[in-house]
Scaffold this motif. Structure first.
Motif, PDB file in Angstrom:
ATOM      1  N   LYS A   1       0.823  -1.220   0.000  1.00  0.00           N
ATOM      2  CA  LYS A   1       0.000   0.000   0.000  1.00  0.00           C
ATOM      3  C   LYS A   1       0.857   1.272   0.000  1.00  0.00           C
ATOM      4  O   LYS A   1       0.549   2.245   0.686  1.00  0.00           O
ATOM      5  CB  LYS A   1      -0.961   0.010   1.194  1.00  0.00           C
ATOM      6  N   VAL A   2       1.931   1.242  -0.774  1.00  0.00           N
ATOM      7  CA  VAL A   2       2.756   2.428  -0.981  1.00  0.00           C
ATOM      8  C   VAL A   2       2.546   2.887  -2.416  1.00  0.00           C
ATOM      9  O   VAL A   2       2.769   2.120  -3.357  1.00  0.00           O
ATOM     10  CB  VAL A   2       4.249   2.140  -0.737  1.00  0.00           C
ATOM     11  N   GLU A   3       2.091   4.117  -2.579  1.00  0.00           N
ATOM     12  CA  GLU A   3       1.826   4.636  -3.912  1.00  0.00           C
ATOM     13  C   GLU A   3       3.090   5.227  -4.516  1.00  0.00           C
ATOM     14  O   GLU A   3       4.045   5.560  -3.821  1.00  0.00           O
ATOM     15  CB  GLU A   3       0.719   5.695  -3.849  1.00  0.00           C
ATOM     16  N   LEU A   4       3.076   5.370  -5.835  1.00  0.00           N
ATOM     17  CA  LEU A   4       4.227   5.894  -6.561  1.00  0.00           C
ATOM     18  C   LEU A   4       4.178   7.420  -6.514  1.00  0.00           C
ATOM     19  O   LEU A   4       3.609   8.070  -7.389  1.00  0.00           O
ATOM     20  CB  LEU A   4       4.212   5.395  -8.003  1.00  0.00           C
ATOM     21  N   ASP A   5       4.772   7.982  -5.475  1.00  0.00           N
ATOM     22  CA  ASP A   5       4.803   9.430  -5.332  1.00  0.00           C
ATOM     23  C   ASP A   5       6.251   9.904  -5.311  1.00  0.00           C
ATOM     24  O   ASP A   5       7.178   9.163  -5.644  1.00  0.00           O
ATOM     25  CB  ASP A   5       4.055   9.875  -4.068  1.00  0.00           C
ATOM     26  N   CYS A   6       6.431  11.140  -4.910  1.00  0.00           N
ATOM     27  CA  CYS A   6       7.766  11.746  -4.938  1.00  0.00           C
ATOM     28  C   CYS A   6       8.745  10.972  -4.055  1.00  0.00           C
ATOM     29  O   CYS A   6       9.882  10.686  -4.468  1.00  0.00           O
ATOM     30  CB  CYS A   6       7.669  13.200  -4.490  1.00  0.00           C
ATOM     31  N   ILE A   7       8.340  10.626  -2.840  1.00  0.00           N
ATOM     32  CA  ILE A   7       9.234   9.958  -1.902  1.00  0.00           C
ATOM     33  C   ILE A   7       9.622   8.573  -2.393  1.00  0.00           C
ATOM     34  O   ILE A   7      10.796   8.179  -2.357  1.00  0.00           O
ATOM     35  CB  ILE A   7       8.576   9.872  -0.513  1.00  0.00           C
ATOM     36  N   SER A   8       8.655   7.812  -2.872  1.00  0.00           N
ATOM     37  CA  SER A   8       8.954   6.455  -3.322  1.00  0.00           C
ATOM     38  C   SER A   8       9.847   6.459  -4.560  1.00  0.00           C
ATOM     39  O   SER A   8      10.721   5.600  -4.699  1.00  0.00           O
ATOM     40  CB  SER A   8       7.651   5.703  -3.621  1.00  0.00           C
ATOM     41  N   VAL A   9       9.654   7.434  -5.455  1.00  0.00           N
ATOM     42  CA  VAL A   9      10.516   7.494  -6.638  1.00  0.00           C
ATOM     43  C   VAL A   9      11.935   7.875  -6.247  1.00  0.00           C
ATOM     44  O   VAL A   9      12.915   7.346  -6.796  1.00  0.00           O
ATOM     45  CB  VAL A   9       9.933   8.491  -7.662  1.00  0.00           C
ATOM     46  N   LEU A  10      12.095   8.782  -5.281  1.00  0.00           N
ATOM     47  CA  LEU A  10      13.432   9.116  -4.789  1.00  0.00           C
ATOM     48  C   LEU A  10      14.108   7.890  -4.174  1.00  0.00           C
ATOM     49  O   LEU A  10      15.313   7.683  -4.339  1.00  0.00           O
ATOM     50  CB  LEU A  10      13.343  10.241  -3.756  1.00  0.00           C
ATOM     51  N   CYS A  11      13.337   7.078  -3.462  1.00  0.00           N
ATOM     52  CA  CYS A  11      13.899   5.850  -2.897  1.00  0.00           C
ATOM     53  C   CYS A  11      14.317   4.877  -3.997  1.00  0.00           C
ATOM     54  O   CYS A  11      15.331   4.182  -3.862  1.00  0.00           O
ATOM     55  CB  CYS A  11      12.878   5.190  -1.971  1.00  0.00           C
ATOM     56  N   LEU A  12      13.562   4.831  -5.087  1.00  0.00           N
ATOM     57  CA  LEU A  12      13.944   3.966  -6.202  1.00  0.00           C
ATOM     58  C   LEU A  12      15.251   4.439  -6.836  1.00  0.00           C
ATOM     59  O   LEU A  12      16.076   3.624  -7.255  1.00  0.00           O
ATOM     60  CB  LEU A  12      12.826   3.944  -7.249  1.00  0.00           C
ATOM     61  N   ILE A  13      15.435   5.770  -6.903  1.00  0.00           N
ATOM     62  CA  ILE A  13      16.704   6.297  -7.411  1.00  0.00           C
ATOM     63  C   ILE A  13      17.842   5.874  -6.487  1.00  0.00           C
ATOM     64  O   ILE A  13      18.912   5.439  -6.937  1.00  0.00           O
ATOM     65  CB  ILE A  13      16.636   7.834  -7.527  1.00  0.00           C
ATOM     66  N   TYR A  14      17.601   5.988  -5.185  1.00  0.00           N
ATOM     67  CA  TYR A  14      18.617   5.565  -4.226  1.00  0.00           C
ATOM     68  C   TYR A  14      18.877   4.061  -4.316  1.00  0.00           C
ATOM     69  O   TYR A  14      20.006   3.599  -4.130  1.00  0.00           O
ATOM     70  CB  TYR A  14      18.169   5.944  -2.815  1.00  0.00           C
ATOM     71  N   GLY A  15      17.819   3.299  -4.613  1.00  0.00           N
ATOM     72  CA  GLY A  15      17.965   1.844  -4.705  1.00  0.00           C
ATOM     73  C   GLY A  15      18.923   1.410  -5.801  1.00  0.00           C
ATOM     74  O   GLY A  15      19.550   0.352  -5.694  1.00  0.00           O
ATOM     75  N   ILE A  16      19.053   2.205  -6.875  1.00  0.00           N
ATOM     76  CA  ILE A  16      20.003   1.871  -7.936  1.00  0.00           C
ATOM     77  C   ILE A  16      21.417   1.853  -7.372  1.00  0.00           C
ATOM     78  O   ILE A  16      22.193   0.915  -7.586  1.00  0.00           O
ATOM     79  CB  ILE A  16      19.881   2.885  -9.096  1.00  0.00           C
ATOM     80  N   ASN A  17      21.761   2.907  -6.628  1.00  0.00           N
ATOM     81  CA  ASN A  17      23.096   2.976  -6.036  1.00  0.00           C
ATOM     82  C   ASN A  17      23.311   1.881  -5.002  1.00  0.00           C
ATOM     83  O   ASN A  17      24.384   1.269  -4.935  1.00  0.00           O
ATOM     84  CB  ASN A  17      23.292   4.341  -5.373  1.00  0.00           C
ATOM     85  N   TYR A  18      22.292   1.645  -4.179  1.00  0.00           N
ATOM     86  CA  TYR A  18      22.434   0.660  -3.114  1.00  0.00           C
ATOM     87  C   TYR A  18      22.661  -0.737  -3.696  1.00  0.00           C
ATOM     88  O   TYR A  18      23.485  -1.510  -3.182  1.00  0.00           O
ATOM     89  CB  TYR A  18      21.188   0.677  -2.235  1.00  0.00           C
ATOM     90  N   THR A  19      21.948  -1.062  -4.768  1.00  0.00           N
ATOM     91  CA  THR A  19      22.111  -2.374  -5.386  1.00  0.00           C
ATOM     92  C   THR A  19      23.498  -2.530  -5.993  1.00  0.00           C
ATOM     93  O   THR A  19      24.153  -3.566  -5.828  1.00  0.00           O
ATOM     94  CB  THR A  19      21.037  -2.574  -6.470  1.00  0.00           C
ATOM     95  N   ILE A  20      23.954  -1.496  -6.704  1.00  0.00           N
ATOM     96  CA  ILE A  20      25.296  -1.552  -7.296  1.00  0.00           C
ATOM     97  C   ILE A  20      26.350  -1.657  -6.204  1.00  0.00           C
ATOM     98  O   ILE A  20      27.334  -2.408  -6.328  1.00  0.00           O
ATOM     99  CB  ILE A  20      25.530  -0.318  -8.189  1.00  0.00           C
ATOM    100  N   ASP A  21      26.155  -0.923  -5.126  1.00  0.00           N
ATOM    101  CA  ASP A  21      27.123  -0.913  -4.032  1.00  0.00           C
ATOM    102  C   ASP A  21      27.301  -2.296  -3.413  1.00  0.00           C
ATOM    103  O   ASP A  21      28.397  -2.666  -2.988  1.00  0.00           O
ATOM    104  CB  ASP A  21      26.661   0.087  -2.973  1.00  0.00           C
TER     105      ASP A  21
END
Length: 542
Positions: free
Chosen positions: A400-420
């Protein structure tokens, strides 16, 4: 860095240990910091049209930069200080010299408990053991987990579990919707939550009350202007003094196209004096001119639109249509409701961040293409990032998390976290030669598994306080970051180790033909006993 420090021997000189740590970890740490700065820098740039997101990314860039300086200066100094403490056989907390075992036995129990150490001055080279190898997590990975996860009977269950993971992620991905719930940005225990809950439950088919404000003097008595105003408000449920006044004139059999003076006098002295229309007096502003002529300089009406409960985008389209109409119409008006501030935020909360995330992802892949030693590493990183991001989007929707500003920013952060987290494992595996895939998977887990596990545990401990904050905004942040960490951990310790063991290319090195120049010379020495009886032929390679 801590993992690299534990791999060094305690009898080495501090300078050698520190140099080995920085040589082993600072290159990857510097590249990771650069990637974080670039991705959050894009979010802090003018490309982002959301001020809250820009401030968040700007603060993240500052924090990451000072964290890099901290590691280079204070944390490195702390390692040096710790190395001198270990060389002097001092306690790591109390900085007191650890007594010899026979002296320590004469001390009280609490003293022995506090100053017990694993090493002493009597340790010889033959007794020397690598403390890193005896670490609990290292022993667990080497003795149990690496053999278990690469077991032939375990692999089918991991693959089946991954298929289940993809299925649930796809189910959530098909239900993704843009964030449009205003209760997501306020504290949980507030009246706003009660209001939005009741409004969505009982009145979700209707839009908020929209204020229609005419902010200049127009010819209200002109029939063409009257038709224009009625056309603009057509299709709405209207609370309008203007429409009520025109109906009032028609009931009295008076033409609506009165002269200006008669139209205004009738409005002031007859219509607004009637008890049923007296409340409209607050919606009209009159002004007297130099010749005592009264004019309507501004007025307002209220509109309510009927929308479908399952299509909240209709409200965004309605808002944009009215705004475009206000710029091109003959009548100068504006439309406003306090909720439009949040609707504007949500209307633009996905487009710009998604654009920035695509730019960040492309840059990271382009950046890593020049840094990796093998292009296959880049391919595996791309697949790992895609799998993690897909799973996070699907499961956050099911949570129940909608695709808003905060969740999209977390997805951007998730790219770095996964690569790291995935890059060290993949690099060790891809660059390994001469052994089987299973052997290099085990080696990658043994070398980098403890560092990834400890980093994950520290990350989760840091996230736990966010779960206790009574705010839906912070709760969204917690859920997204927790899913990113969990899914990445699942890929590092289960999915990648299993898939890499049977996906080509093979690790077996082809047999090379021996060159004549590299011939082996064999010398045969024949051993004979006293009776000239052959005992053994001994062959020696020279």
């Amino acid at each position: 860095m801590l993992s690299s420090w534990r791999k060094t021997r305690e009898d080495q000189h501090v300078k050698e240990r520190t140099a080995a740590v920085f040589a082993d970890s600072m290159l990857s740490f510097s590249l990771t910091t650069a990637m974080y700065l670039v991705t959050f820098g894009i979010g802090a740039s003018p490309f982002t049209n959301i001020e809250a997101a820009r401030i968040f990314c700007c603060n993240s860039c500052i924090a990451i930069f000072f964290n890099y300086l901290y590691v280079l200066s204070f944390y490195g100094s702390s390692l040096v200080f710790t190395g001198y403490i270990e060389n002097n056989y001092q306690h790591s907390i109390f900085c007191r010299k650890v007594p010899k075992p026979e002296v320590l036995q004469e001390k009280p129990a609490w003293y022995r408990f506090l100053l017990t150490a694993k090493f002493s001055e009597d340790t010889t080279d033959s007794e020397e053991t690598n403390t890193y190898e005896s670490h609990l997590l290292v022993c667990f990975l080497k003795r149990y987990y690496c053999d278990w996860i690469t077991n032939t009977y375990v692999k089918p269950f991991v693959v089946l579990f991954y298929l289940v993971y993809i299925s649930f992620a796809l189910m959530g991905y098909l239900q993704v919707n843009e964030g449009s719930d205003l209760s997501n940005i306020v504290a949980t225990a507030t009246r706003t939550i009660e209001y939005t809950t009741a409004q969505q439950k009982y009145f979700s088919n209707y839009s908020p009350v929209i204020g229609f404000y005419i902010y200049e003097s127009i010819e209200y008595w002109n029939t063409s202007v009257q038709e224009d105003v009625l056309e603009y408000t057509k299709g709405f449920v209207r609370i309008s003094w203007f429409e009520s006044y025109l109906n009032y004139l028609r009931k009295l059999n008076i033409s609506t196209g009165l002269p200006k003076k008669n139209f205004t006098d009738m409005l002031r002295n007859s219509f607004l004096k009637a008890p049923q229309f007296a409340h409209f007096s607050e919606d009209i502003i009159f002004s007297k001119k130099y010749n005592n002529e009264v004019d309507v300089v501004a007025s307002r009406m209220f509109l309510v639109a009927k929308t479908m409960e399952t299509k909240r985008e209709e409200l965004y389209d309605l808002l944009e249509t009215l705004r475009k109409l206000s710029l091109t119409s003959k009548v100068k008006f504006i439309v406003f409701n306090p909720s439009f501030v949040y609707m504007d935020r949500y209307a633009s909360s996905v487009g710009a961040p998604l654009q920035n995330s695509c730019i960040s992802a492309l840059f990271l892949l382009f950046f890593s293409a020049f840094l990796v030693a093998d292009s296959l590493i880049n391919v595996w990183l791309t697949l790992a990032v895609a799998s993690v991001e897909f799973g996070v989007i699907g499961f956050m929707t099911l949570w129940k998390v909608e695709l808003d500003c905060i969740s999209v920013l977390c997805l951007i952060y998730g790219i770095n976290y996964t690569i790291d987290n995935c890059a060290p494992l993949l690099s060790t595996f891809v660059l390994g030669k001469d052994f089987t895939r299973t052997k290099w998977v085990k080696n990658a887990l043994e070398v980098h598994g403890v560092a990834i596990l400890q980093s994950y545990l520290c990350y989760i401990v840091g996230l736990i306080p966010l779960a206790a904050v009574p705010s839906n905004l912070t709760r969204t942040l917690f859920r997204c970051l927790f899913l990113i960490a969990l899914v990445t951990f699942f890929h590092c310790f289960a999915i990648l180790p299993v898939i890499l063991t049977f996906v080509p290319p093979s690790k077996k090195k082809r047999k090379e033909k021996k060159n004549p120049e590299n011939r082996e010379e064999i010398e045969c020495v024949e051993m004979v006993d006293m009776d000239s009886t052959r005992v053994v032929d001994q062959i020696t390679t020279v």
